[in-house]
Motif scaffolding. Structure first.
Motif, short mmCIF file in Angstrom:
data_model
loop_
_atom_site.label_atom_id
_atom_site.label_comp_id
_atom_site.label_asym_id
_atom_site.label_seq_id
_atom_site.Cartn_x
_atom_site.Cartn_y
_atom_site.Cartn_z
N ARG A 117 1.00 -1.32 -0.09
CA ARG A 117 -0.06 0.07 0.11
C ARG A 117 0.74 1.26 0.14
NH1 ARG A 117 -4.11 -2.89 4.09
NH2 ARG A 117 -4.92 -4.08 2.60
N ALA A 118 0.30 2.37 -0.61
CA ALA A 118 1.11 3.74 -0.76
C ALA A 118 1.26 4.52 0.26
CB ALA A 118 0.43 4.32 -1.95
N GLY A 119 0.11 3.97 1.20
CA GLY A 119 0.35 5.23 2.63
C GLY A 119 -0.08 6.65 2.25
N SER A 120 0.23 7.43 3.27
CA SER A 120 -0.16 9.02 2.77
C SER A 120 0.49 9.48 1.68
CB SER A 120 0.09 9.66 4.09
OG SER A 120 -0.89 9.40 5.10
N LYS B 157 -4.30 0.10 -7.57
CA LYS B 157 -2.85 0.61 -7.48
C LYS B 157 -2.19 0.95 -6.15
CE LYS B 157 0.53 3.65 -9.70
NZ LYS B 157 1.27 2.43 -10.13
N LEU B 158 -3.23 1.94 -5.39
CA LEU B 158 -2.75 2.44 -4.24
C LEU B 158 -2.72 1.33 -2.89
CD1 LEU B 158 -4.76 5.70 -4.41
CD2 LEU B 158 -2.29 5.43 -4.58
N GLY C 32 4.00 0.63 -2.27
CA GLY C 32 4.72 0.28 -1.19
C GLY C 32 6.17 -0.36 -1.68
N ILE C 33 6.43 -1.47 -0.79
CA ILE C 33 7.55 -2.05 -1.25
C ILE C 33 7.64 -2.84 -2.55
CG2 ILE C 33 8.95 -4.49 -0.52
CD1 ILE C 33 8.20 -3.51 2.49
N LEU D 221 11.13 3.15 5.16
CA LEU D 221 10.01 2.64 5.68
C LEU D 221 10.04 2.97 7.33
CD1 LEU D 221 7.38 1.03 5.83
CD2 LEU D 221 8.35 -1.03 5.75
N ALA D 222 11.30 2.43 7.78
CA ALA D 222 11.54 2.70 9.20
C ALA D 222 11.30 4.01 9.50
CB ALA D 222 13.05 2.06 9.26
#
Length: 357
Positions: A216-219, A242-243, A248-249, A279-280
């Motif tokens: 997932r793309a997140g904000s 897509k989102l 994401g990864i 990501l961290a």
């Protein structure tokens, strides 16, 4: 004298099959994934109900389990109306809401329905535990910059609350007496603050709030998202897919499955580490942000989910949040155990069962 041992059948419907477990108290006696054939896999989720139930009943009979020895059935909770956390009795109203896709279509919607069907045949009770729609958020946490738009509570409630209880036990305390931050890192990523047994604020990892995750793309910046929506040529459904499923990864590394990530980490470690550092940073930032809800007075932090299996990622996060509180790592996600434990707490009288209204 009260009964000390309870047998619980646990059902977790997944896209590729139905996971089945038999527990005696919190000890797993049997576990099996019942694969779905190609014909039924192509059918709509609700059309698979009878087929999946028959597969479960056939397997129970094949392995010789005495149904009279089973005290309760627990199914994975689905997309119901918003409810507070806890263990719920599956009733007709719940089944009807799931049949009508009251909050969306998802394979997990079959969990309560299958448990209800089987429990009815065996004359026992069916339960669900902490579904993703658990809503204990403070009203102020739901407000946004648009008065008519509110944030929704959709998160990994089952694993977050299960891990929070395990952490409380490790700290020799009660879950209801602590303030904890739990970060679930998997296909989706949610960070919740648990205050005295309630998740009073959490990002909605499904709708795109918060850090990115495995898929997932997140904000995203508002302008960039608006531009993408207008100029990508994709329909609303294609953009949402897509989102939620292709970002994401997966987008950074061009992979599809978690197993691919583990293999790539061994063969191209530096490439994966670059993504893990991003990501961290985002996860640590989210933990820091949500800790302000409790004015920084957090008893402990937990990192969990499939991505928590990567020490490189968890250590990077810990380096940035150690000033807030001690951080504990609970790799993976044990859905079946969490469902069994929630049911067991009710059977043992530790918790009161809740009614879905």
């Amino acid at each position: 004298m009260s009964q000390t041992n309870y047998r619980i059948l646990v059902i977790n419907p997944m896209v590729e099959g139905t996971k089945l477990s038999l527990f005696e108290n919190d000890q797993c006696l049997y576990e099996q994934m019942l694969a779905i054939d190609d014909v039924h896999l192509k059918k709509e989720v609700m059309e698979q109900r009878t087929y999946r139930k028959r597969a479960i009943m056939d397997r129970i009979q094949a392995i010789g389990i005495d149904v009279a020895s089973i005290d309760a059935v627990c199914g994975r909770g689905g997309l119901l109306r918003p409810i507070e956390g806890g263990t719920y009795l599956v009733n007709q109203r719940m089944v009807e809401d799931l049949q009508n896709n009251i909050n969306g279509i998802h394979v997990s919607n079959l969990g309560a329905m299958l448990a209800y069907d089987i429990a009815k045949d065996w004359n026992i009770q069916a339960y669900i535990v902490d579904p993703v729609v658990v809503d204990e958020m403070m009203e102020i946490a739901k407000r946004t910059g648009l008065p008519n738009v509110k944030r929704k509570s959709i998160f990994h409630a089952l694993n977050q609350k299960s891990v929070a209880r395990s952490l409380a036990k490790q700290l020799h305390a009660n879950y209801e007496d602590l303030t904890l931050v739990v970060a679930h890192m998997g296909g989706g990523l949610t960070v919740g603050i648990h205050q005295y047994g309630k998740v009073v604020d959490v990002n909605n990892g499904f709708d795109g709030d918060g850090p990115f995750s495995f898929e997932r793309a997140g904000s995203l910046p508002n302008e960039a998202l608006v531009q993408l929506g207008y100029h990508s040529g994709m329909s609303m459904e294609e953009l949402q897919y897509k989102l939620i499923n292709e970002s994401g990864i997966k987008a950074y590394l061009g992979i599809e499955r978690n197993t691919d990530l583990h293999l790539l980490f061994k063969s191209q470690r530096e490439r994966v580490e670059e993504v893990f550092e991003i990501l961290a940073y985002q996860v640590a930032k989210e933990i820091g942000k949500i800790s302000t809800v409790a004015a920084g007075k957090v008893n402990a932090i937990a990192l969990t989910g499939e991505l928590a299996k990567f020490d490189y990622l968890t250590q990077k996060i810990i380096e940035q949040v150690s000033w807030i509180a001690d951080t504990y790592v609970y790799p993976g996600e044990n859905v079946m155990l969490a469902l069994a434990q929630g049911t067991l707490r009710v059977l043992q009288g530790i918790e009161k069962v809740k009614q879905y209204k």
